[in-house]
Design a protein around this motif. Structure first.
Motif, PDB file in Angstrom:
ATOM      1  N   VAL A  44       1.447  -0.630   7.054  1.00  0.00           N
ATOM      2  CA  VAL A  44       0.161  -1.332   7.130  1.00  0.00           C
ATOM      3  C   VAL A  44       0.235  -2.603   7.971  1.00  0.00           C
ATOM      4  N   TYR A  93      -7.563  -1.302  -0.314  1.00  0.00           N
ATOM      5  CA  TYR A  93      -6.424  -2.217  -0.159  1.00  0.00           C
ATOM      6  C   TYR A  93      -6.769  -3.342   0.815  1.00  0.00           C
ATOM      7  N   ALA A 102       0.831  -1.218   0.000  1.00  0.00           N
ATOM      8  CA  ALA A 102       0.000   0.000   0.000  1.00  0.00           C
ATOM      9  C   ALA A 102       0.860   1.261   0.000  1.00  0.00           C
ATOM     10  N   THR A 103       1.878   1.265  -0.859  1.00  0.00           N
ATOM     11  CA  THR A 103       2.787   2.412  -0.928  1.00  0.00           C
ATOM     12  C   THR A 103       2.231   3.547  -1.771  1.00  0.00           C
ATOM     13  N   GLY A 104       1.273   3.237  -2.663  1.00  0.00           N
ATOM     14  CA  GLY A 104       0.769   4.246  -3.585  1.00  0.00           C
ATOM     15  C   GLY A 104       1.663   4.464  -4.788  1.00  0.00           C
ATOM     16  N   ASP A 163       1.194  -0.561  -7.205  1.00  0.00           N
ATOM     17  CA  ASP A 163       0.807  -0.685  -5.796  1.00  0.00           C
ATOM     18  C   ASP A 163       0.008   0.563  -5.408  1.00  0.00           C
ATOM     19  N   ARG A 164      -1.054   0.806  -6.169  1.00  0.00           N
ATOM     20  CA  ARG A 164      -1.821   2.047  -6.004  1.00  0.00           C
ATOM     21  C   ARG A 164      -2.971   1.932  -5.004  1.00  0.00           C
ATOM     22  N   ARG A 165      -3.397   0.713  -4.685  1.00  0.00           N
ATOM     23  CA  ARG A 165      -4.503   0.582  -3.736  1.00  0.00           C
ATOM     24  C   ARG A 165      -4.057   1.016  -2.347  1.00  0.00           C
ATOM     25  N   LYS A 166      -4.915   1.753  -1.670  1.00  0.00           N
ATOM     26  CA  LYS A 166      -4.621   2.186  -0.303  1.00  0.00           C
ATOM     27  C   LYS A 166      -5.902   2.173   0.511  1.00  0.00           C
TER      28      LYS A 166
END
Length: 357
Positions: free
Chosen positions: A96, A67, A35-37, A60-63
């Motif tokens: 996370v 996420y 979950a780094t964006g 790794d765009r989900r947050k």
């Protein structure tokens, strides 16, 4: 069945396919997005960067809630294909890890939590910012059952400093040793270890660690040290030390020149596989990435099941598998399931163990 499996697609689809076919994983190691964006890139010269040039290896765009919801579905699907004695190691970042641990508690049960392992991932950093340098991430270790799990702890060799500290005495032959009490807590009322030995009773509330005849043998072998007051203690030599039992802080630094972003340390994966699986077991990594888990499972005589929907990951894994002369066969074009022959593997699909080790 004597074949490895690889699913080139979404892992929820792949896990559902495994479930329908009745396959079971004895060990799961996953390194999901943190979950780094960020988008992680891969190029001809470098594969561990979020900046610069290159193609996207994975996004790794989900947050936030999105996420966590996706990961929860994935963890539930993983649980559905684990054997009764299965364990899961989830490698996750500091941002996370606390939320992911709550997810794991929910999916696998808080009573099945085994460890939160701190992994030292890199050398100390020299960034000037209002926080401490981040040199660690976390591996969350859970089992499907609190008692029925495969467990072969890999002892660590003692360092010279450990030996000098733990075995401070030196005999006439130059051998390092220490001494420990010959008695232990607890009273043995009727057994031999509660009897007098050479006119001595064990201290009140304790019993001898060995029966009197065994104590005689140890003394004859020169394995008992006698104090000036006649107190006997067992001699333990450093040369016979079995090593240290593993603790929950590991130092396994990431490769300096990875083939794929987030490629993990091979020795760390070897340790996990040897600790939590047996030869012939099935090891699942449904975020396969560089394929390091798959290669280590193959090398150690386990059958792997790998999954990844990244074309870059698939290319890296295909090249690495081909480099070790392992044959890949397209079994089903509709499901994109690929298999490769694993020499010397057990023919079982997977087994559900019923006893602990």
């Amino acid at each position: 069945m004597d074949r490895h499996l690889f699913y080139a697609g979404d892992n929820l689809e792949g896990l559902e396919l495994l479930k329908r076919r009745g396959l079971r994983a004895d060990l799961v190691y996953i390194d999901p997005p943190f979950a780094t964006g960020n988008d992680f890139l891969i190029g001809e010269r470098r594969a561990n960067t979020i900046s610069g040039s290159g193609a996207i290896a994975y996004s790794d765009r989900r947050k936030g809630r999105e996420y966590l919801d996706v990961l929860k579905h994935q963890l539930r699907a993983v649980k559905e294909v684990m054997s009764a004695a299965g364990s899961i190691y989830v490698h996750i970042g500091m941002a996370v890890e606390h939320r992911v641990r709550l997810l794991l508690d929910e999916v696998f049960g808080a009573h099945n939590f085994r460890n939160s392992i701190t992994r030292i991932k890199c050398n100390p950093k020299n960034f000037h910012r209002n926080s401490y340098g981040n040199i660690k991430d976390t591996i969350l270790f859970y089992s499907l059952s609190p008692k029925t799990l495969t467990w072969h702890p890999q002892r660590e060799a003692l360092s010279e400093g450990d030996i000098e500290r733990l075995y401070p005495l030196v005999d006439e032959l130059g051998r390092r040793y220490t001494t420990t009490p010959l008695h232990a807590p607890g009273v043995t009322r009727n057994g031999k270890t509660g009897q007098a030995w050479r006119g001595m009773n064990p201290p009140e509330g304790r019993h001898w660690r060995y029966a009197p005849d065994k104590l005689d043998d140890l003394d004859a072998q020169g394995r008992i040290a006698w104090s000036s007051t006649g107190n006997p203690r067992l001699i333990k030599y450093a040369e016979f030390a079995k090593g240290k039992l593993p603790q929950d802080v590991w130092e396994y630094k990431d490769p300096q020149n990875p083939l794929y972003p987030t490629q993990k340390n091979a020795d760390m994966l070897e340790r996990i596989i040897l600790t939590s699986s047996d030869p012939g077991d099935t090891v699942l990594d449904c975020f396969a990435g560089s394929g390091e888990t798959l290669l280590q499972a193959h090398r150690l005589g386990r059958r792997f099941v790998g999954m990844d929907n990244s074309a870059a990951a698939q290319a890296v894994i295909r090249a690495r598998i081909q480099a070790i002369n392992t044959e890949w066969i397209t079994q089903d074009d509709n499901t994109r399931l690929r298999v490769c022959r694993a020499a010397g593997q057990s023919r079982k699909l997977a087994r559900s163990k019923t006893g602990s080790h």
